[in-house]
Structure formats: structure tokens, C-alpha cells
Design a protein around this motif. Structure first.
Motif, PDB file in Angstrom:
ATOM      1  N   ARG A  73      11.789  50.259 -24.724  1.00  0.00           N
ATOM      2  CA  ARG A  73      10.624  50.586 -23.413  1.00  0.00           C
ATOM      3  C   ARG A  73       9.231  50.749 -24.211  1.00  0.00           C
ATOM      4  O   ARG A  73       8.224  50.233 -24.180  1.00  0.00           O
ATOM      5  N   ALA A  74       9.303  51.383 -25.140  1.00  0.00           N
ATOM      6  CA  ALA A  74       8.421  51.630 -25.355  1.00  0.00           C
ATOM      7  C   ALA A  74       7.503  51.093 -26.896  1.00  0.00           C
ATOM      8  O   ALA A  74       6.110  51.002 -27.468  1.00  0.00           O
ATOM      9  N   SER A  75       8.378  51.043 -27.664  1.00  0.00           N
ATOM     10  CA  SER A  75       7.894  50.174 -29.079  1.00  0.00           C
ATOM     11  C   SER A  75       7.817  48.871 -29.305  1.00  0.00           C
ATOM     12  O   SER A  75       8.236  48.109 -30.519  1.00  0.00           O
ATOM     13  N   GLY A  76       8.808  47.735 -28.412  1.00  0.00           N
ATOM     14  CA  GLY A  76       9.832  46.470 -28.076  1.00  0.00           C
ATOM     15  C   GLY A  76      11.155  46.377 -29.501  1.00  0.00           C
ATOM     16  O   GLY A  76      11.602  47.652 -29.197  1.00  0.00           O
ATOM     17  N   LEU A  77      10.838  45.472 -30.495  1.00  0.00           N
ATOM     18  CA  LEU A  77      12.316  45.881 -30.917  1.00  0.00           C
ATOM     19  C   LEU A  77      12.782  46.378 -32.641  1.00  0.00           C
ATOM     20  O   LEU A  77      11.339  46.590 -33.255  1.00  0.00           O
ATOM     21  N   VAL A  78      13.511  47.361 -32.336  1.00  0.00           N
ATOM     22  CA  VAL A  78      13.360  48.571 -33.321  1.00  0.00           C
ATOM     23  C   VAL A  78      14.744  48.351 -33.933  1.00  0.00           C
ATOM     24  O   VAL A  78      15.697  48.629 -32.975  1.00  0.00           O
ATOM     25  N   ASP A  79      14.937  48.621 -35.019  1.00  0.00           N
ATOM     26  CA  ASP A  79      16.425  48.635 -36.195  1.00  0.00           C
ATOM     27  C   ASP A  79      17.192  50.244 -35.679  1.00  0.00           C
ATOM     28  O   ASP A  79      16.184  50.881 -35.554  1.00  0.00           O
ATOM     29  N   LEU A  80      18.380  49.954 -34.630  1.00  0.00           N
ATOM     30  CA  LEU A  80      19.417  50.756 -34.125  1.00  0.00           C
ATOM     31  C   LEU A  80      19.378  52.234 -35.860  1.00  0.00           C
ATOM     32  O   LEU A  80      19.096  52.707 -35.112  1.00  0.00           O
ATOM     33  N   PHE A  81      19.641  51.579 -37.045  1.00  0.00           N
ATOM     34  CA  PHE A  81      20.421  52.243 -37.360  1.00  0.00           C
ATOM     35  C   PHE A  81      19.063  52.807 -38.252  1.00  0.00           C
ATOM     36  O   PHE A  81      19.260  53.433 -39.146  1.00  0.00           O
ATOM     37  N   THR A  82      17.608  52.492 -37.914  1.00  0.00           N
ATOM     38  CA  THR A  82      16.289  53.468 -38.378  1.00  0.00           C
ATOM     39  C   THR A  82      16.433  54.569 -37.899  1.00  0.00           C
ATOM     40  O   THR A  82      14.988  55.155 -37.576  1.00  0.00           O
ATOM     41  N   MET A  83      16.881  54.559 -36.574  1.00  0.00           N
ATOM     42  CA  MET A  83      16.234  55.456 -35.465  1.00  0.00           C
ATOM     43  C   MET A  83      16.975  56.978 -35.942  1.00  0.00           C
ATOM     44  O   MET A  83      17.835  56.593 -36.303  1.00  0.00           O
ATOM     45  N   SER A  84      16.068  57.828 -35.119  1.00  0.00           N
ATOM     46  CA  SER A  84      17.185  59.114 -35.788  1.00  0.00           C
ATOM     47  C   SER A  84      18.037  59.378 -34.932  1.00  0.00           C
ATOM     48  O   SER A  84      18.363  59.080 -33.651  1.00  0.00           O
ATOM     49  N   GLU A  85      19.120  59.950 -35.091  1.00  0.00           N
ATOM     50  CA  GLU A  85      20.540  60.626 -34.321  1.00  0.00           C
ATOM     51  C   GLU A  85      20.070  60.426 -32.579  1.00  0.00           C
ATOM     52  O   GLU A  85      20.160  60.151 -32.254  1.00  0.00           O
ATOM     53  N   ALA A  86      18.750  61.571 -32.682  1.00  0.00           N
ATOM     54  CA  ALA A  86      18.860  62.104 -30.899  1.00  0.00           C
ATOM     55  C   ALA A  86      17.888  60.689 -30.227  1.00  0.00           C
ATOM     56  O   ALA A  86      18.501  59.922 -29.930  1.00  0.00           O
ATOM     57  N   GLU A  87      17.423  59.834 -30.868  1.00  0.00           N
ATOM     58  CA  GLU A  87      16.665  58.611 -30.573  1.00  0.00           C
ATOM     59  C   GLU A  87      17.876  57.866 -29.912  1.00  0.00           C
ATOM     60  O   GLU A  87      17.688  57.279 -28.844  1.00  0.00           O
ATOM     61  N   ARG A  88      18.574  57.791 -30.632  1.00  0.00           N
ATOM     62  CA  ARG A  88      20.057  56.772 -30.290  1.00  0.00           C
ATOM     63  C   ARG A  88      21.577  56.953 -29.350  1.00  0.00           C
ATOM     64  O   ARG A  88      21.330  56.815 -28.615  1.00  0.00           O
ATOM     65  N   ARG A  89      20.491  59.016 -29.542  1.00  0.00           N
ATOM     66  CA  ARG A  89      21.679  59.013 -28.441  1.00  0.00           C
ATOM     67  C   ARG A  89      20.866  58.657 -26.978  1.00  0.00           C
ATOM     68  O   ARG A  89      21.325  58.904 -25.924  1.00  0.00           O
ATOM     69  N   MET A  90      19.947  59.467 -26.636  1.00  0.00           N
ATOM     70  CA  MET A  90      18.819  59.470 -25.813  1.00  0.00           C
ATOM     71  C   MET A  90      18.725  58.049 -25.183  1.00  0.00           C
ATOM     72  O   MET A  90      18.633  57.565 -23.989  1.00  0.00           O
ATOM     73  N   LEU A  91      19.078  56.959 -26.487  1.00  0.00           N
ATOM     74  CA  LEU A  91      19.029  54.601 -25.315  1.00  0.00           C
ATOM     75  C   LEU A  91      20.622  54.986 -25.017  1.00  0.00           C
ATOM     76  O   LEU A  91      20.531  54.632 -23.948  1.00  0.00           O
ATOM     77  N   MET A  92      21.397  56.127 -25.910  1.00  0.00           N
ATOM     78  CA  MET A  92      22.795  55.415 -24.629  1.00  0.00           C
ATOM     79  C   MET A  92      22.777  56.156 -23.457  1.00  0.00           C
ATOM     80  O   MET A  92      23.449  56.403 -22.626  1.00  0.00           O
ATOM     81  N   ARG A  93      21.657  57.632 -23.137  1.00  0.00           N
ATOM     82  CA  ARG A  93      21.367  58.100 -22.165  1.00  0.00           C
ATOM     83  C   ARG A  93      21.046  56.950 -20.728  1.00  0.00           C
ATOM     84  O   ARG A  93      21.419  57.273 -19.710  1.00  0.00           O
ATOM     85  N   THR A  94      19.429  56.580 -21.277  1.00  0.00           N
ATOM     86  CA  THR A  94      18.779  56.364 -20.295  1.00  0.00           C
ATOM     87  C   THR A  94      18.954  54.309 -20.461  1.00  0.00           C
ATOM     88  O   THR A  94      18.738  54.172 -19.238  1.00  0.00           O
ATOM     89  N   ASP A  95      19.415  54.088 -21.114  1.00  0.00           N
ATOM     90  CA  ASP A  95      18.521  52.079 -21.341  1.00  0.00           C
ATOM     91  C   ASP A  95      20.189  51.527 -21.449  1.00  0.00           C
ATOM     92  O   ASP A  95      20.599  50.458 -20.992  1.00  0.00           O
ATOM     93  N   TRP A  96      21.626  52.478 -21.787  1.00  0.00           N
ATOM     94  CA  TRP A  96      23.130  51.752 -21.886  1.00  0.00           C
ATOM     95  C   TRP A  96      23.680  52.636 -21.021  1.00  0.00           C
ATOM     96  O   TRP A  96      23.688  53.518 -21.115  1.00  0.00           O
TER      97      TRP A  96
END
Ligand code: ADP
Ligand code: MG
Length: 263
Positions: A73-96
């Protein structure tokens, strides 16, 4: 923050994803785009790499090579494995959302149906008890669960009812993308059919994007717009669901469709 989510880009962009288990191939060189509102089915017999791929896409497994980009939502296409663990966890909670075949893997068995849903809402910031309860009841209603039983433990429900609660738990945060691994796989045939109708209705009404793994072509036919057929970890054919199932091009898909293969 650079740009808002780019509507002209896919929701998920998967490029040459490969995952090995030691020397065994899990999946190899898988690429595709998933567009907003699209349901992609992944079919193939047992051991063909469907779950491995789904677990890579949902970041439960890290691929050995390839890239998976998500349209944030914030930055368009982002490589999931360049995100921090915390960012990925947040995605799992909010978007997925992730719907497991076995509801026990996606529910907390020690708390009530209502609390299973409330808990997810609290994880994204809901605080007011009355609102949480009302919303839990709303989502349980959407999956046609008997609200009178919302304070009961999941262990007292049938498999089909548990699966409905798991689905409600995933929908309660208004996700954009739902991963499902054999969502009706463990259920009796009659229960499966009703749950499939419900899933199809919900995905359509809510405009969800989804990736559904199934070995059951009837499930794929009912739920998915597009299909990928996997064999030995690789995609052998992909296309619109009706095209692939009615006019399969690859000999393996032809075997699958003619039910010669025991899947
Ligand atoms: P499917 O979901 O289509 O049944 P999987 O993704 O589970 O297929 O398996 C793909 C291949 O990877 C199979 O050969 C399987 O034996 C292997 N595999 C899956 N998980 C593991 C694991 N944790 N360790 C080693 N090999 C695995
Ligand atoms: Mg599997």
C-alpha cells in the motif's frame, strides 16, 4: 515512502522462484503475475510442489533463488525477502490471510470462535470490546456460522464449522490476498461442496485476490480464474481455468483432466 500502491502493476509478481530441500527439488523456476481481484489455482498431483510454492509466496519458506514482489500500500512493488522480518509479519497480519487444510493449523484451539476472530482484530489495533465482538459476530455470520456458538471452543465444532471459523478469522482484517492450501481437502464431500460455494461467494463479494492450492480439479474449476499445472516442481501449463481444463495442451494436463492419474 515513494508512491502509493501502483494500480497498473500486479498485486504479486513472481520471478523464477526455485526452492530445494537439500538436493530434492521443491519447486523450480516458477514465474507469474497475480492481478488484484484474481484467483489463481495451482493444481498437480501430490508431491508436485504446490505447497512448497505457496509457502514461498507467503514467505513461510525462503526460496533458494528468484524474487517475489508484493504491491504494498505504501511503496508499490517490493521484494518480500528484502523486507525486514517485522515488515513481513505486519503484511501477514494486515494484508494477507492463510487458510490451512487443517483448521487446527490456522485456529487457536484454546480460545472461543469469537476470540479467534477478535484476536486477529486486536493484532491490527482494535481495542473497543463492543466493536470487536460486533465485528466478530459479523464475520461469523458471513461464513454462515451459528452465532449462538460464538463463545464455544473450536474443538466442539465439526470440521466444516472449524473451517468456517478459520476463514472468518482470516477475513476479519480485510486482507487483500488470501493463500489457501487445500481449503476443503479434509472435509466430507457434501460439506466440501457447501464450503466451496461459500468461498466462491466471499471471494467475489469482497473482491479478494487469492492463490488456491488443490489437487482437486473440481475445486480449481469452481474457485479460480486462472490455473497453473505443476509437475515435479515445475509449471507445465498455465492459462484461463476453462481453457486449461477443457482444452489441455500439455500431455500431463491431459492425463490429469482425463482422470487417468490418481491425484
Ligand atoms: P504438494 O504440495 O504438491 O504435494 P510439496 O510441495 O509438499 O508438494 O512437495 C514437493 C516436493 O518436495 C516433494 O518431492 C516432497 O517430498 C518434497 N518436500 C516437501 N517438503 C519437504 C521437506 N520439508 N523436506 C524435504 N522435502 C520436502
Ligand atoms: Mg501440499
Amino acid at each position: 515512502m515513494t508512491a502509493l500502491m501502483d494500480q497498473d502493476q500486479p498485486l504479486l509478481r513472481v520471478s523464477s522462484v526455485t526452492k530445494y530441500y537439500d538436493l530434492m527439488i521443491g519447486c523450480r523456476n516458477v514465474s507469474f503475475d497475480l492481478w488484484p481481484g484474481e484467483v489463481l489455482g495451482i493444481v498437480g498431483e501430490s508431491g508436485s510442489g504446490k505447497s512448497t510454492l505457496l509457502n514461498c509466496l507467503s514467505t513461510r519458506l525462503e526460496p533458494n533463488s528468484g524474487a517475489i514482489e508484493y504491491n504494498t500500500r505504501a511503496s508499490g512493488l517490493v521484494d518480500l525477502f528484502t523486507m525486514s522480518e517485522a515488515e513481513r509479519r505486519m503484511l501477514m497480519r494486515t494484508d494477507w490471510g492463510f487458510v490451512h487444510q487443517n483448521p487446527r493449523d490456522g485456529l487457536r484451539m484454546g480460545v472461543s470462535a469469537g476470540a479467534n476472530i477478535g484476536e486477529r482484530m486486536m493484532a491490527v489495533g482494535a481495542r473497543v470490546y463492543g466493536d470487536i465482538r460486533e465485528s466478530a459476530a459479523h464475520w461469523l455470520g458471513r461464513v454462515e456460522f451459528d452465532i449462538d456458538r460464538m463463545d464455544h471452543l473450536p474443538s466442539t465444532f465439526s470440521g466444516g464449522m472449524q473451517q468456517r471459523v478459520q476463514i472468518a478469522r482470516n477475513l476479519a482484517v480485510n486482507p487483500r490476498l488470501i493463500f489457501m492450501d487445500e481449503p476443503t481437502g479434509g472435509l466430507d464431500v457434501s460439506v466440501q461442496a457447501r464450503l466451496l460455494d461459500l468461498l466462491r461467494e466471499l471471494v467475489g463479494d469482497l473482491g479478494l485476490s487469492a492463490i488456491v492450492v488443490t489437487h482437486d480439479l473440481a475445486v480449481a474449476r469452481l474457485l479460480s480464474h486462472r490455473l497453473m499445472v505443476m509437475r515435479n516442481g515445475e509449471v507445465v501449463e498455465s492459462g484461463l481455468t476453462d481453457q486449461v481444463l477443457d482444452d489441455p495442451q500439455h500431455p500431463y494436463t491431459q492425463l490429469l483432466v482425463s482422470s487417468i492419474l490418481q491425484v
